[in-house]
Design a protein around this motif. Structure first.
Motif, PDB file in Angstrom:
ATOM      1  N   PRO A  94       3.749   6.455   8.034  1.00  0.00           N
ATOM      2  CA  PRO A  94       2.294   6.628   8.111  1.00  0.00           C
ATOM      3  C   PRO A  94       1.589   6.252   6.811  1.00  0.00           C
ATOM      4  O   PRO A  94       0.527   5.604   6.824  1.00  0.00           O
ATOM      5  N   THR A  95       2.202   6.657   5.674  1.00  0.00           N
ATOM      6  CA  THR A  95       1.590   6.336   4.382  1.00  0.00           C
ATOM      7  C   THR A  95       1.623   4.840   4.118  1.00  0.00           C
ATOM      8  O   THR A  95       0.653   4.271   3.588  1.00  0.00           O
ATOM      9  N   ILE A  96       2.723   4.172   4.467  1.00  0.00           N
ATOM     10  CA  ILE A  96       2.810   2.720   4.276  1.00  0.00           C
ATOM     11  C   ILE A  96       1.739   2.014   5.090  1.00  0.00           C
ATOM     12  O   ILE A  96       1.027   1.126   4.586  1.00  0.00           O
ATOM     13  N   ILE A  97       1.597   2.402   6.358  1.00  0.00           N
ATOM     14  CA  ILE A  97       0.602   1.762   7.225  1.00  0.00           C
ATOM     15  C   ILE A  97      -0.804   1.996   6.679  1.00  0.00           C
ATOM     16  O   ILE A  97      -1.628   1.075   6.615  1.00  0.00           O
ATOM     17  N   GLY A  98      -1.085   3.229   6.268  1.00  0.00           N
ATOM     18  CA  GLY A  98      -2.395   3.503   5.688  1.00  0.00           C
ATOM     19  C   GLY A  98      -2.606   2.765   4.385  1.00  0.00           C
ATOM     20  O   GLY A  98      -3.713   2.272   4.105  1.00  0.00           O
ATOM     21  N   ALA A  99      -1.547   2.641   3.574  1.00  0.00           N
ATOM     22  CA  ALA A  99      -1.660   1.978   2.272  1.00  0.00           C
ATOM     23  C   ALA A  99      -1.891   0.477   2.421  1.00  0.00           C
ATOM     24  O   ALA A  99      -2.585  -0.128   1.603  1.00  0.00           O
ATOM     25  N   VAL A 100      -1.295  -0.132   3.443  1.00  0.00           N
ATOM     26  CA  VAL A 100      -1.525  -1.567   3.675  1.00  0.00           C
ATOM     27  C   VAL A 100      -3.011  -1.822   3.895  1.00  0.00           C
ATOM     28  O   VAL A 100      -3.615  -2.703   3.271  1.00  0.00           O
ATOM     29  N   ALA A 101      -3.622  -1.029   4.779  1.00  0.00           N
ATOM     30  CA  ALA A 101      -5.048  -1.201   5.052  1.00  0.00           C
ATOM     31  C   ALA A 101      -5.906  -0.820   3.853  1.00  0.00           C
ATOM     32  O   ALA A 101      -6.881  -1.508   3.521  1.00  0.00           O
ATOM     33  N   MET A 102      -5.532   0.263   3.161  1.00  0.00           N
ATOM     34  CA  MET A 102      -6.324   0.715   2.015  1.00  0.00           C
ATOM     35  C   MET A 102      -6.287  -0.296   0.876  1.00  0.00           C
ATOM     36  O   MET A 102      -7.261  -0.403   0.106  1.00  0.00           O
TER      37      MET A 102
ATOM     38  N   ALA B 112      -1.369   5.835  12.199  1.00  0.00           N
ATOM     39  CA  ALA B 112      -0.687   6.910  11.479  1.00  0.00           C
ATOM     40  C   ALA B 112      -0.704   8.192  12.309  1.00  0.00           C
ATOM     41  O   ALA B 112       0.305   8.905  12.395  1.00  0.00           O
ATOM     42  N   GLY B 113      -1.837   8.476  12.925  1.00  0.00           N
ATOM     43  CA  GLY B 113      -1.935   9.661  13.775  1.00  0.00           C
ATOM     44  C   GLY B 113      -1.007   9.591  14.964  1.00  0.00           C
ATOM     45  O   GLY B 113      -0.356  10.587  15.325  1.00  0.00           O
ATOM     46  N   LEU B 114      -0.910   8.433  15.591  1.00  0.00           N
ATOM     47  CA  LEU B 114      -0.011   8.255  16.733  1.00  0.00           C
ATOM     48  C   LEU B 114       1.441   8.517  16.333  1.00  0.00           C
ATOM     49  O   LEU B 114       2.208   9.130  17.085  1.00  0.00           O
ATOM     50  N   ILE B 115       1.823   8.034  15.147  1.00  0.00           N
ATOM     51  CA  ILE B 115       3.203   8.218  14.684  1.00  0.00           C
ATOM     52  C   ILE B 115       3.482   9.680  14.355  1.00  0.00           C
ATOM     53  O   ILE B 115       4.507  10.247  14.758  1.00  0.00           O
TER      54      ILE B 115
ATOM     55  N   PHE C 213      -4.320  13.288   3.735  1.00  0.00           N
ATOM     56  CA  PHE C 213      -3.652  12.000   3.917  1.00  0.00           C
ATOM     57  C   PHE C 213      -4.307  10.901   3.091  1.00  0.00           C
ATOM     58  O   PHE C 213      -3.632  10.019   2.548  1.00  0.00           O
ATOM     59  N   GLU C 214      -5.626  10.961   2.972  1.00  0.00           N
ATOM     60  CA  GLU C 214      -6.352   9.930   2.236  1.00  0.00           C
ATOM     61  C   GLU C 214      -5.920   9.872   0.769  1.00  0.00           C
ATOM     62  O   GLU C 214      -5.779   8.789   0.200  1.00  0.00           O
ATOM     63  N   PHE C 215      -5.667  11.020   0.171  1.00  0.00           N
ATOM     64  CA  PHE C 215      -5.297  11.041  -1.237  1.00  0.00           C
ATOM     65  C   PHE C 215      -3.868  10.545  -1.448  1.00  0.00           C
ATOM     66  O   PHE C 215      -3.569   9.891  -2.457  1.00  0.00           O
ATOM     67  N   THR C 216      -2.995  10.839  -0.504  1.00  0.00           N
ATOM     68  CA  THR C 216      -1.641  10.301  -0.585  1.00  0.00           C
ATOM     69  C   THR C 216      -1.667   8.779  -0.491  1.00  0.00           C
ATOM     70  O   THR C 216      -0.988   8.084  -1.255  1.00  0.00           O
ATOM     71  N   VAL C 217      -2.461   8.257   0.428  1.00  0.00           N
ATOM     72  CA  VAL C 217      -2.558   6.809   0.622  1.00  0.00           C
ATOM     73  C   VAL C 217      -3.151   6.129  -0.605  1.00  0.00           C
ATOM     74  O   VAL C 217      -2.625   5.120  -1.096  1.00  0.00           O
ATOM     75  N   ILE C 218      -4.236   6.680  -1.126  1.00  0.00           N
ATOM     76  CA  ILE C 218      -4.882   6.087  -2.302  1.00  0.00           C
ATOM     77  C   ILE C 218      -3.954   6.147  -3.511  1.00  0.00           C
ATOM     78  O   ILE C 218      -3.871   5.186  -4.292  1.00  0.00           O
ATOM     79  N   THR C 219      -3.234   7.256  -3.664  1.00  0.00           N
ATOM     80  CA  THR C 219      -2.279   7.360  -4.762  1.00  0.00           C
ATOM     81  C   THR C 219      -1.215   6.285  -4.661  1.00  0.00           C
ATOM     82  O   THR C 219      -0.853   5.647  -5.658  1.00  0.00           O
ATOM     83  N   ALA C 220      -0.685   6.065  -3.459  1.00  0.00           N
ATOM     84  CA  ALA C 220       0.338   5.036  -3.253  1.00  0.00           C
ATOM     85  C   ALA C 220      -0.188   3.657  -3.607  1.00  0.00           C
ATOM     86  O   ALA C 220       0.501   2.850  -4.248  1.00  0.00           O
ATOM     87  N   VAL C 221      -1.422   3.377  -3.223  1.00  0.00           N
ATOM     88  CA  VAL C 221      -2.011   2.056  -3.475  1.00  0.00           C
ATOM     89  C   VAL C 221      -2.239   1.825  -4.966  1.00  0.00           C
ATOM     90  O   VAL C 221      -1.875   0.765  -5.505  1.00  0.00           O
ATOM     91  N   VAL C 222      -2.821   2.800  -5.640  1.00  0.00           N
ATOM     92  CA  VAL C 222      -3.087   2.656  -7.074  1.00  0.00           C
ATOM     93  C   VAL C 222      -1.783   2.627  -7.853  1.00  0.00           C
ATOM     94  O   VAL C 222      -1.617   1.851  -8.809  1.00  0.00           O
ATOM     95  N   LEU C 223      -0.836   3.463  -7.445  1.00  0.00           N
ATOM     96  CA  LEU C 223       0.474   3.478  -8.081  1.00  0.00           C
ATOM     97  C   LEU C 223       1.166   2.123  -7.944  1.00  0.00           C
ATOM     98  O   LEU C 223       1.901   1.684  -8.835  1.00  0.00           O
TER      99      LEU C 223
END
Length: 323
Positions: free
Chosen positions: A44-52, A225-228, A244-254
């Motif tokens: 879910p985080t990977i999918i969200g991070a790709v879009a973010m 992500a919700g479906l998964i 979830f938004e903060f985890t995704v943004i952290t992954a992207v910036v990281l």
């Protein structure tokens, strides 16, 4: 070697080091089953991070992606599910997938319209819709816990060649997203828009369409992500997507994507998501305080933002200095 490549190499080295430390000190961490769980948990985080990544390279931000996951699933389950008996047990068919994705797309486009149509700053716009969408989701489900059965479980629990279907989906989206960002015309336009918005518009780039597109992508990613998540656990709760938004943004910036726009890496975002999931998995196995992960995530985000700020300042000084 470019700065971006060095960042990705360093992140991969950190991921390997963290895995080795947990593997040597935690029973069961290096088991094949647990490594598969890490990959599955990260999807879910990977999918969200790709879009973010697409959003942030255009100098945007989307704080509502977790709320979109919530409201998209609430919409899909309420519209397509059939209650069984007196308890909130819902039988779902495969229609839940297009309904959830359509809802995610609609809410993502609404974000984009607020930003380009009304001229609202992305941070303020999505901060508002974060609360709005979560409130709609709570209203639709009446804040009840829904136990789901049927077609909704197929994606989250399906297997192919020994790996969960979500893992293959995340890999496919990351591969396609990486190609689109670095090799396609649209990807280059997004990078140009984030790097210098005024020059990008003067060269004929249709910035409004690009912004609508990137927020549509985060809407769809939130729904996926919700479906998964719901498909894996078999339960829709009011807490779905919280934080979830903060985890995704952290992954992207990281992963090396600059919050100042104009620079991003899908591979880096994927590595960032894997690192965060690996840390959470290891902390769970050693029985650490469950709130410790939030502390670690906050520290990681602060370090990543600090490095991004320093890197951006250094890059600007190098460009400004006479040759």
């Amino acid at each position: 070697m470019s700065l971006q490549a060095l960042q990705q190499l360093g992140l991969a080295a950190v991921l390997l080091a963290v895995s080795v430390v947990f593997g040597l000190n935690t029973a069961g961490f290096a088991d094949l089953g647990n490594l598969r769980n890490i990959l599955l948990d990260a999807t879910p985080t990977i999918i969200g991070a790709v879009a973010m990544t697409f959003v942030i390279v255009t100098r945007g931000i989307d704080l509502s992606i977790g709320s979109i996951a919530n409201v998209a699933m609430a919409t899909a389950v309420v519209l397509t599910g059939t209650k069984v008996g007196v308890s909130v047990v819902t039988e779902t068919g495969f229609a839940v997938y297009p309904v959830a994705l359509a809802a995610g797309l609609a809410f993502g486009l609404l974000n984009g319209w607020i930003i380009v149509g009304l001229g609202v700053n992305p941070l303020i716009a999505t901060l508002g819709t974060l609360t709005l969408y979560r409130g709609i989701g709570l209203h639709l489900t009446e804040a009840s816990l829904y136990s789901v059965e049927g077609g909704l479980l197929a994606l989250g629990r399906g297997q192919f060649l020994g790996l969960g279907l979500p893992v293959w989906l995340a890999l496919a989206l990351a591969t396609g997203g990486g190609f689109a960002l670095s090799r396609s015309v649209v990807g280059r336009q997004m990078l140009a828009l984030g790097g210098d918005p005024r020059s990008a518009v003067e060269t004929g780039i249709r910035s409004r369409r690009l912004i609508l597109l990137v927020y549509a992508l985060t809407g769809i990613a939130g729904a996926l992500a919700g479906l998964i998540i719901v498909g894996r656990v078999g339960v829709l709760t009011s807490e779905l997507g919280f934080g979830f938004e903060f985890t995704v943004i952290t992954a992207v910036v990281l992963g090396g994507t600059s919050l100042f726009g104009g620079r991003g890496s899908i591979l880096g975002s994927m590595l960032g998501a894997l690192l965060l999931t690996t840390i959470q998995n290891g902390l769970n196995l050693i029985g650490a305080d469950p709130y410790l992960y939030d502390v670690v995530r906050g520290l990681v985000l602060m370090v990543a933002v600090s490095i991004d700020t320093l890197t951006t300042r250094l890059s600007r000084r190098q460009r400004a200095s006479p040759v």
